[in-house]
Write a protein that holds these residues in place. Sequence first.
Motif, PDB file in Angstrom:
ATOM      1  N   SER A  31      30.500  37.665  38.382  1.00 21.39           N
ATOM      2  CA  SER A  31      30.489  37.091  37.033  1.00 21.39           C
ATOM      3  C   SER A  31      30.716  38.173  35.984  1.00 21.39           C
ATOM      4  O   SER A  31      30.695  39.373  36.278  1.00 21.39           O
ATOM      5  CB  SER A  31      29.182  36.334  36.783  1.00 21.39           C
ATOM      6  N   ALA A  32      30.975  37.727  34.753  1.00 24.71           N
ATOM      7  CA  ALA A  32      31.281  38.629  33.639  1.00 24.71           C
ATOM      8  C   ALA A  32      30.597  38.112  32.388  1.00 24.71           C
ATOM      9  O   ALA A  32      30.225  36.937  32.314  1.00 24.71           O
ATOM     10  CB  ALA A  32      32.789  38.694  33.423  1.00 24.71           C
ATOM     11  N   LEU A  33      30.447  39.012  31.412  1.00 21.10           N
ATOM     12  CA  LEU A  33      29.792  38.648  30.160  1.00 21.10           C
ATOM     13  C   LEU A  33      30.735  39.029  29.012  1.00 21.10           C
ATOM     14  O   LEU A  33      31.231  40.160  28.958  1.00 21.10           O
ATOM     15  CB  LEU A  33      28.479  39.425  30.059  1.00 21.10           C
ATOM     16  N   ALA A  34      30.986  38.081  28.103  1.00 25.03           N
ATOM     17  CA  ALA A  34      31.877  38.348  26.969  1.00 25.03           C
ATOM     18  C   ALA A  34      31.251  39.385  26.032  1.00 25.03           C
ATOM     19  O   ALA A  34      30.024  39.473  25.926  1.00 25.03           O
ATOM     20  CB  ALA A  34      32.150  37.054  26.211  1.00 25.03           C
ATOM     21  N   GLY A  35      32.126  40.144  25.348  1.00 22.91           N
ATOM     22  CA  GLY A  35      31.666  41.168  24.415  1.00 22.91           C
ATOM     23  C   GLY A  35      30.766  40.604  23.325  1.00 22.91           C
ATOM     24  O   GLY A  35      29.759  41.220  22.968  1.00 22.91           O
ATOM     25  N   ASP A  36      31.121  39.438  22.808  1.00 17.85           N
ATOM     26  CA  ASP A  36      30.313  38.837  21.741  1.00 17.85           C
ATOM     27  C   ASP A  36      28.917  38.456  22.238  1.00 17.85           C
ATOM     28  O   ASP A  36      27.931  38.617  21.519  1.00 17.85           O
ATOM     29  CB  ASP A  36      31.004  37.578  21.194  1.00 17.85           C
ATOM     30  N   ALA A  37      28.860  37.945  23.483  1.00 15.70           N
ATOM     31  CA  ALA A  37      27.557  37.570  24.050  1.00 15.70           C
ATOM     32  C   ALA A  37      26.690  38.814  24.245  1.00 15.70           C
ATOM     33  O   ALA A  37      25.497  38.822  23.925  1.00 15.70           O
ATOM     34  CB  ALA A  37      27.753  36.841  25.377  1.00 15.70           C
ATOM     35  N   LEU A  38      27.305  39.886  24.751  1.00 19.66           N
ATOM     36  CA  LEU A  38      26.595  41.162  24.916  1.00 19.66           C
ATOM     37  C   LEU A  38      26.014  41.633  23.577  1.00 19.66           C
ATOM     38  O   LEU A  38      24.835  42.014  23.498  1.00 19.66           O
ATOM     39  CB  LEU A  38      27.569  42.228  25.422  1.00 19.66           C
ATOM     40  N   ALA A  39      26.861  41.624  22.545  1.00 19.51           N
ATOM     41  CA  ALA A  39      26.420  42.082  21.220  1.00 19.51           C
ATOM     42  C   ALA A  39      25.280  41.199  20.711  1.00 19.51           C
ATOM     43  O   ALA A  39      24.317  41.694  20.118  1.00 19.51           O
ATOM     44  CB  ALA A  39      27.594  42.071  20.244  1.00 19.51           C
ATOM     45  N   ASP A  40      25.389  39.894  20.962  1.00 17.84           N
ATOM     46  CA  ASP A  40      24.343  38.972  20.521  1.00 17.84           C
ATOM     47  C   ASP A  40      23.023  39.284  21.243  1.00 17.84           C
ATOM     48  O   ASP A  40      21.963  39.358  20.618  1.00 17.84           O
ATOM     49  CB  ASP A  40      24.784  37.535  20.807  1.00 17.84           C
ATOM     50  N   PHE A  41      23.101  39.499  22.551  1.00 19.34           N
ATOM     51  CA  PHE A  41      21.889  39.800  23.333  1.00 19.34           C
ATOM     52  C   PHE A  41      21.193  41.054  22.790  1.00 19.34           C
ATOM     53  O   PHE A  41      19.969  41.108  22.692  1.00 19.34           O
ATOM     54  CB  PHE A  41      22.253  40.005  24.804  1.00 19.34           C
ATOM     55  N   ARG A  90      40.510  39.994  30.505  1.00 13.60           N
ATOM     56  CA  ARG A  90      40.830  39.307  29.245  1.00 13.60           C
ATOM     57  C   ARG A  90      40.917  37.802  29.466  1.00 13.60           C
ATOM     58  O   ARG A  90      40.887  37.335  30.599  1.00 13.60           O
ATOM     59  CB  ARG A  90      42.155  39.828  28.683  1.00 13.60           C
ATOM     60  N   GLY A  91      40.993  37.076  28.375  1.00 10.73           N
ATOM     61  CA  GLY A  91      41.219  35.634  28.462  1.00 10.73           C
ATOM     62  C   GLY A  91      39.966  34.823  28.201  1.00 10.73           C
ATOM     63  O   GLY A  91      38.908  35.378  27.871  1.00 10.73           O
ATOM     64  N   ALA A  92      40.104  33.506  28.362  1.00 10.69           N
ATOM     65  CA  ALA A  92      39.018  32.570  28.022  1.00 10.69           C
ATOM     66  C   ALA A  92      37.759  32.868  28.839  1.00 10.69           C
ATOM     67  O   ALA A  92      36.651  32.899  28.314  1.00 10.69           O
ATOM     68  CB  ALA A  92      39.478  31.139  28.274  1.00 10.69           C
ATOM     69  N   ALA A  93      37.942  33.097  30.144  1.00  8.75           N
ATOM     70  CA  ALA A  93      36.787  33.408  30.996  1.00  8.75           C
ATOM     71  C   ALA A  93      36.622  34.923  31.130  1.00  8.75           C
ATOM     72  O   ALA A  93      36.110  35.418  32.138  1.00  8.75           O
ATOM     73  CB  ALA A  93      36.949  32.761  32.365  1.00  8.75           C
ATOM     74  N   GLY A  94      37.072  35.655  30.100  1.00  8.43           N
ATOM     75  CA  GLY A  94      37.057  37.115  30.164  1.00  8.43           C
ATOM     76  C   GLY A  94      35.670  37.678  29.950  1.00  8.43           C
ATOM     77  O   GLY A  94      34.716  36.939  29.675  1.00  8.43           O
ATOM     78  N   GLN A 135      23.152  31.135  31.346  1.00  7.98           N
ATOM     79  CA  GLN A 135      23.851  30.354  30.330  1.00  7.98           C
ATOM     80  C   GLN A 135      25.140  31.020  29.861  1.00  7.98           C
ATOM     81  O   GLN A 135      26.087  30.344  29.473  1.00  7.98           O
ATOM     82  CB  GLN A 135      22.907  30.223  29.126  1.00  7.98           C
ATOM     83  N   HIS A 136      25.153  32.364  29.845  1.00 10.26           N
ATOM     84  CA  HIS A 136      26.281  33.079  29.222  1.00 10.26           C
ATOM     85  C   HIS A 136      27.237  33.745  30.194  1.00 10.26           C
ATOM     86  O   HIS A 136      28.367  34.047  29.808  1.00 10.26           O
ATOM     87  CB  HIS A 136      25.751  34.121  28.225  1.00 10.26           C
ATOM     88  N   ALA A 137      26.817  33.997  31.413  1.00  8.53           N
ATOM     89  CA  ALA A 137      27.721  34.669  32.360  1.00  8.53           C
ATOM     90  C   ALA A 137      28.792  33.683  32.821  1.00  8.53           C
ATOM     91  O   ALA A 137      28.496  32.519  33.092  1.00  8.53           O
ATOM     92  CB  ALA A 137      26.930  35.190  33.551  1.00  8.53           C
ATOM     93  N   ALA A 138      30.050  34.160  32.864  1.00  3.58           N
ATOM     94  CA  ALA A 138      31.156  33.305  33.305  1.00  3.58           C
ATOM     95  C   ALA A 138      31.662  33.812  34.650  1.00  3.58           C
ATOM     96  O   ALA A 138      31.618  35.021  34.929  1.00  3.58           O
ATOM     97  CB  ALA A 138      32.278  33.354  32.275  1.00  3.58           C
ATOM     98  N   HIS A 139      32.122  32.899  35.495  1.00  3.34           N
ATOM     99  CA  HIS A 139      32.706  33.330  36.770  1.00  3.34           C
ATOM    100  C   HIS A 139      34.028  34.041  36.504  1.00  3.34           C
ATOM    101  O   HIS A 139      34.811  33.597  35.666  1.00  3.34           O
ATOM    102  CB  HIS A 139      32.935  32.123  37.694  1.00  3.34           C
ATOM    103  N   ARG A 140      34.222  35.138  37.225  1.00  2.00           N
ATOM    104  CA  ARG A 140      35.488  35.867  37.055  1.00  2.00           C
ATOM    105  C   ARG A 140      36.588  35.134  37.794  1.00  2.00           C
ATOM    106  O   ARG A 140      36.334  34.523  38.839  1.00  2.00           O
ATOM    107  CB  ARG A 140      35.356  37.283  37.606  1.00  2.00           C
ATOM    108  N   ALA A 141      37.803  35.222  37.200  1.00  2.00           N
ATOM    109  CA  ALA A 141      38.965  34.558  37.832  1.00  2.00           C
ATOM    110  C   ALA A 141      39.340  35.291  39.124  1.00  2.00           C
ATOM    111  O   ALA A 141      39.105  36.488  39.242  1.00  2.00           O
ATOM    112  CB  ALA A 141      40.140  34.561  36.872  1.00  2.00           C
TER     113      ALA A 141
END
Lengths: 165, 165
Positions: free
Chosen positions: A24-34, A59-63, A159-165
């Motif tokens: 899984s991966a975490l978006a930069g914005d989510a990291l900054a929010d945490f 990169r990308g939507a699930a980035g 809630q915030h981690a997305a599966h990597r492509a």
Amino acid sequence: MRIGKGVEWAAHTCALLALLPPGSALAGDALADFLGVPSPYLAKQLQALSRAGIVAAQRGAAGGYWLAQAPESLSLWDVTAAIEGTAPSFRCTEVRRSGPCGASPAECSGPCPIAAAFQRAEADYRRALAAVPLTDVIAGVAREATSARKRRIRDWIQQHAAHRA
Amino acid sequence: MRIGKGVEWAAHTCALLALLPPGSALAGDALADFLGVPSPYLAKQLQALSRAGIVAAQRGAAGGYWLAQAPESLSLWDVTAAIEGTAPSFRCTEVRRSGPCGASPAECSGPCPIAAAFQRAEADYRRALAAVPLTDVIAGVAREATSARKRRIRDWIQQHAAHRA
């Protein structure tokens, strides 16, 4: 002597990424929010961590970002070096060669004793940080956190981690 | 992480002042000339050394600077602290308390594990510099210097050192 806030942010970032489930991966914005820090500035630290091969990015939507190395093999010195670089903090300008009694090149085969002492001190500093793997940091945080906070962190990650492509 | 040139200059200044005959002083301009550095900027380092009680100063025609302490009890850490101050290089902004999963005050009775690791590393750094008295620096310079250079330094000091009032 001053270490930038970026090092603190990068260390917290890596500690958080170490808790992500595999794949899984975490978006930069989510990291900054945490972390409660501004996203554009954290993006710079993420770039530096990525250049150093400490985090990987997609990169990308699930980035997002994830740790590119095992947390037990990543030290606080690795993180510091990625953000601040590895140039020595004491830069000898060879004062000993200047002035009316300056040393000749032949007298300067070794480093100046002053520069040498600072090099040894800095080696001690780096060694101390290199002896702290990310897993120790995480264990330290886990020791201080209540089980309620640990659960909040787990829930937030889920809630915030997305599966990597 | 960066240590200013002022520390290098101040360390060389103290090493030179340690060679003065008892009861004598060296003018700021002469010191700057010996080191081959700009006098107005060295004056700032001399002020800082004076504030820290490392050098003493006397104004007037026969004015100048001398070491206010025995060189064996002055370390490179003393000189560094006089110029750079003693604030920690890593300043914890308590990131752990921020964001949606921030720690409560009760969970922060000890320092953050990240800040604690940097504190330990910095303590090692300071300890290494504190273990180097000025006399070690002078012995190191003496080891590398030819006898011709040592004589030049002695002659220069004799020519420039003034008796204190």
